[in-house]
Write a protein that holds these residues in place. Structure first.
Motif, mmCIF file in Angstrom:
data_model
loop_
_atom_site.group_PDB
_atom_site.id
_atom_site.type_symbol
_atom_site.label_atom_id
_atom_site.label_comp_id
_atom_site.label_asym_id
_atom_site.label_seq_id
_atom_site.Cartn_x
_atom_site.Cartn_y
_atom_site.Cartn_z
ATOM 1 N N SER A 85 1.220 -1.838 -53.776
ATOM 2 C CA SER A 85 2.431 -2.335 -54.419
ATOM 3 C C SER A 85 2.834 -3.707 -53.894
ATOM 4 C CB SER A 85 3.582 -1.340 -54.241
ATOM 5 O OG SER A 85 3.806 -1.105 -52.865
ATOM 6 N N ASN A 86 2.312 -4.097 -52.736
ATOM 7 C CA ASN A 86 2.624 -5.408 -52.163
ATOM 8 C C ASN A 86 1.311 -6.093 -51.784
ATOM 9 O OD1 ASN A 86 3.918 -7.605 -51.104
ATOM 10 N ND2 ASN A 86 4.502 -6.598 -49.198
ATOM 11 N N ILE A 87 0.870 -7.036 -52.621
ATOM 12 C CA ILE A 87 -0.398 -7.720 -52.391
ATOM 13 C C ILE A 87 -0.128 -9.162 -51.984
ATOM 14 C CG2 ILE A 87 -2.504 -8.558 -53.506
ATOM 15 C CD1 ILE A 87 -2.446 -6.061 -55.227
ATOM 16 N N ASP A 88 -0.821 -9.609 -50.958
ATOM 17 C CA ASP A 88 -0.688 -10.973 -50.456
ATOM 18 C C ASP A 88 -2.006 -11.710 -50.679
ATOM 19 O OD1 ASP A 88 -0.104 -13.310 -49.136
ATOM 20 O OD2 ASP A 88 -0.193 -12.428 -47.131
ATOM 21 N N THR A 89 -2.018 -12.669 -51.600
ATOM 22 C CA THR A 89 -3.241 -13.427 -51.897
ATOM 23 C C THR A 89 -3.345 -14.708 -51.079
ATOM 24 O OG1 THR A 89 -2.206 -14.622 -53.733
ATOM 25 C CG2 THR A 89 -3.335 -12.553 -54.274
#
Length: 199
Positions: free
Chosen positions: A57-61
């Motif tokens: 639910s929380n993606i850091d690219t």
């Protein structure tokens, strides 16, 4: 262009919009184009293994390139003669790349000088002296095709689409950050066969 839903669609639209000679300049490879086709084929054989039951639910690219923090591991490759595609050429690409929070690599065959591109505002910019290598993905053709079709707005859209596709791939692979991506997340035809026991 609100109707564009896939990065590759920009090439079709650019082919319709650009004079044949200019389109061919951007779309072709060297000599018989064997390497260009082999590169496309090789990338199409690399598949991501989907993962389930992982909270994404929380993606850091975000990542960093040579100490510069960027929004995604996608950079604009050095692409020459951009003003043939659009009157604003490298200016539009520089502004869009800056807005996307990533890096533009200015080609040594650019139609704008380093100083001219720098004057477009803040942003991380590299310059191609001869050859640039990176472990991060560099894109060139989708940027120049979107530039031809829709100028700066097109470049912004293609970078957003690439970011969104990358984020979706991370989610489907069960990765919440770049650091979690490993070789085990992809499969290729040259991988040893995986034997799964029968139940």
């Amino acid at each position: 262009m609100e109707s564009v839903t896939n990065v590759m669609e920009y090439e079709i639209l650019a082919k319709e919009k650009l004079p044949k000679m200019i389109y061919d300049y951007y779309a072709s490879g060297a000599e018989d184009q064997w390497t260009l086709q082999e590169n496309r084929n090789a990338f199409s054989r690399i598949l991501f293994r989907p993962r389930i039951l992982i909270d994404v639910s929380n993606i850091d690219t975000t990542t960093s390139v040579l100490g510069f923090k960027v929004s995604m591991p996608i950079m604009v490759a050095p692409t020459a003669m951009q003003k043939m595609a659009h009157p604003e050429g490298e200016y539009a690409t520089a502004r869009a790349t800056s807005a996307a929070g990533t890096i533009m690599t200015l080609s040594s065959g650019a139609t704008s000088s380093v100083e001219e591109v720098a004057s477009t505002g803040p942003g991380i910019r590299f310059f191609q002296l001869y050859r640039f290598c990176s472990i991060h993905l560099q894109i060139g053709r989708p940027v120049v095709f979107s530039l031809a079709v829709d100028g700066e707005v097109g470049v912004r859209k293609v970078l957003q689409m690439l970011h969104d596709e990358f984020e979706l791939t991370m989610a489907l692979s069960g990765c919440r950050s770049i650091k979690e991506i490993t070789r085990s997340h992809i499969t290729t035809p040259w991988d040893p066969p995986r034997i799964t026991p029968r139940l």
